[in-house]
Scaffold this motif. Structure first.
Motif, PDB file in Angstrom:
ATOM      1  N   TYR A 131      36.568 -18.998  37.449  1.00  0.00           N
ATOM      2  CA  TYR A 131      35.989 -20.302  37.763  1.00  0.00           C
ATOM      3  C   TYR A 131      35.837 -20.461  39.265  1.00  0.00           C
ATOM      4  O   TYR A 131      36.634 -19.933  40.042  1.00  0.00           O
ATOM      5  CB  TYR A 131      36.872 -21.419  37.193  1.00  0.00           C
ATOM      6  N   TYR A 132      34.814 -21.214  39.667  1.00  0.00           N
ATOM      7  CA  TYR A 132      34.581 -21.523  41.066  1.00  0.00           C
ATOM      8  C   TYR A 132      33.970 -22.910  41.152  1.00  0.00           C
ATOM      9  O   TYR A 132      33.468 -23.446  40.171  1.00  0.00           O
ATOM     10  CB  TYR A 132      33.648 -20.488  41.724  1.00  0.00           C
ATOM     11  N   THR A 133      34.024 -23.489  42.352  1.00  0.00           N
ATOM     12  CA  THR A 133      33.376 -24.775  42.601  1.00  0.00           C
ATOM     13  C   THR A 133      32.482 -24.612  43.818  1.00  0.00           C
ATOM     14  O   THR A 133      32.931 -24.166  44.876  1.00  0.00           O
ATOM     15  CB  THR A 133      34.400 -25.891  42.831  1.00  0.00           C
ATOM     16  N   TRP A 134      31.214 -24.977  43.646  1.00  0.00           N
ATOM     17  CA  TRP A 134      30.189 -24.893  44.686  1.00  0.00           C
ATOM     18  C   TRP A 134      29.989 -26.300  45.239  1.00  0.00           C
ATOM     19  O   TRP A 134      29.579 -27.193  44.524  1.00  0.00           O
ATOM     20  CB  TRP A 134      28.907 -24.377  44.044  1.00  0.00           C
ATOM     21  N   HIS A 135      30.310 -26.517  46.505  1.00  0.00           N
ATOM     22  CA  HIS A 135      30.111 -27.800  47.178  1.00  0.00           C
ATOM     23  C   HIS A 135      28.969 -27.612  48.175  1.00  0.00           C
ATOM     24  O   HIS A 135      28.995 -26.675  48.972  1.00  0.00           O
ATOM     25  CB  HIS A 135      31.361 -28.226  47.958  1.00  0.00           C
ATOM     26  N   GLU A 136      27.980 -28.506  48.159  1.00  0.00           N
ATOM     27  CA  GLU A 136      26.796 -28.320  48.994  1.00  0.00           C
ATOM     28  C   GLU A 136      26.380 -29.632  49.643  1.00  0.00           C
ATOM     29  O   GLU A 136      26.482 -30.699  49.023  1.00  0.00           O
ATOM     30  CB  GLU A 136      25.658 -27.799  48.118  1.00  0.00           C
ATOM     31  N   LYS A 137      25.896 -29.531  50.883  1.00  0.00           N
ATOM     32  CA  LYS A 137      25.266 -30.684  51.529  1.00  0.00           C
ATOM     33  C   LYS A 137      24.142 -30.173  52.424  1.00  0.00           C
ATOM     34  O   LYS A 137      24.148 -29.019  52.858  1.00  0.00           O
ATOM     35  CB  LYS A 137      26.258 -31.504  52.341  1.00  0.00           C
ATOM     36  N   GLN A 138      23.170 -31.053  52.646  1.00  0.00           N
ATOM     37  CA  GLN A 138      22.057 -30.724  53.547  1.00  0.00           C
ATOM     38  C   GLN A 138      22.317 -31.335  54.913  1.00  0.00           C
ATOM     39  O   GLN A 138      22.762 -32.472  55.011  1.00  0.00           O
ATOM     40  CB  GLN A 138      20.747 -31.272  53.003  1.00  0.00           C
ATOM     41  N   ILE A 139      22.002 -30.570  55.934  1.00  0.00           N
ATOM     42  CA  ILE A 139      22.079 -31.058  57.305  1.00  0.00           C
ATOM     43  C   ILE A 139      20.648 -31.105  57.815  1.00  0.00           C
ATOM     44  O   ILE A 139      19.994 -30.062  57.929  1.00  0.00           O
ATOM     45  CB  ILE A 139      22.949 -30.120  58.168  1.00  0.00           C
ATOM     46  N   PRO A 140      20.113 -32.309  58.082  1.00  0.00           N
ATOM     47  CA  PRO A 140      18.707 -32.435  58.494  1.00  0.00           C
ATOM     48  C   PRO A 140      18.398 -31.633  59.751  1.00  0.00           C
ATOM     49  O   PRO A 140      19.217 -31.498  60.641  1.00  0.00           O
ATOM     50  CB  PRO A 140      18.541 -33.926  58.757  1.00  0.00           C
ATOM     51  N   ALA A 141      17.177 -31.111  59.783  1.00  0.00           N
ATOM     52  CA  ALA A 141      16.729 -30.303  60.929  1.00  0.00           C
ATOM     53  C   ALA A 141      16.568 -31.170  62.168  1.00  0.00           C
ATOM     54  O   ALA A 141      16.372 -32.331  62.143  1.00  0.00           O
ATOM     55  CB  ALA A 141      15.412 -29.631  60.596  1.00  0.00           C
TER      56      ALA A 141
END
Length: 141
Positions: A131-141
Motif C-alpha cells: 500500500y502507498y499514499t500519493w499526496h499531490e498539489k499544484q504550484i502555479p507557474a
C-alpha cells in the motif's frame, strides 16, 4: 531513513524531467499530511511490477500554465518506489529512483499544454501487494 527528491522540469511540449538531485541529508520524518496537498490517493500495487496510473489518473492534461506538481509519497519504510513520468505528445520520459527506503517528496513540471502519465514500480517481497499514499498539489507557474 526518509529522503526528499527534487525534480525540476523544463520545456513545453515534449518536456522531460531534468535536474534530479538528492536532497541534503534530511534525517527528520516526512509528514505528508502537513503539506497542504489537495489530491490524496490511497492505493496498492503488486510488488516488483511496473504499474500505470499510480497517481489515480490514466492521463493528466495540463492547461496553458506550466504548473509544477509536488508529490509526497508515503510508502512502507522498507520499500523504494521507481517513478516514471511519460510526457506527450512525444512520449519523452524520465525515471528517477531513490535507493533508500521510506517516504519521498519530489516535484516535476510537465510544461504547458501537455499530457502525461505516471508509472511506478514498488519494491518489496515477491508476489505481494504493498500500500502507498500519493499526496499531490499544484504550484502555479
Amino acid at each position: 531513513m526518509k529522503r526528499i527528491i527534487s525534480i525540476l522540469a523544463a520545456g513545453l511540449l515534449g518536456a522531460t524531467l531534468t535536474g534530479i538531485s538528492p536532497a541534503s541529508a534530511a534525517t527528520s520524518a516526512i509528514d505528508c499530511t502537513a503539506g497542504g496537498y489537495t489530491w490524496v490517493r490511497n492505493s496498492y500495487v503488486p510488488t516488483n511490477v511496473e504499474s500505470g496510473a499510480i497517481d489515480g489518473r490514466i492521463y493528466n492534461i495540463g492547461g496553458p500554465s506550466a504548473n509544477t506538481y509536488e508529490i509526497c509519497l508515503d510508502i512502507p519504510d522498507t520499500s523504494t518506489f521507481t517513478i516514471q513520468v511519460r510526457i506527450g505528445p512525444t512520449g519523452s520520459q524520465r525515471v528517477f529512483v531513490d535507493s533508500r527506503p521510506g517516504d519521498k517528496i519530489f516535484r516535476f513540471s510537465p510544461g504547458a499544454n501537455t499530457f502525461w502519465q505516471v508509472y511506478g514500480t514498488l519494491t518489496g517481497p515477491g508476489s505481494t501487494y504493498l500500500y502507498y499514499t500519493w499526496h499531490e498539489k499544484q504550484i502555479p507557474a
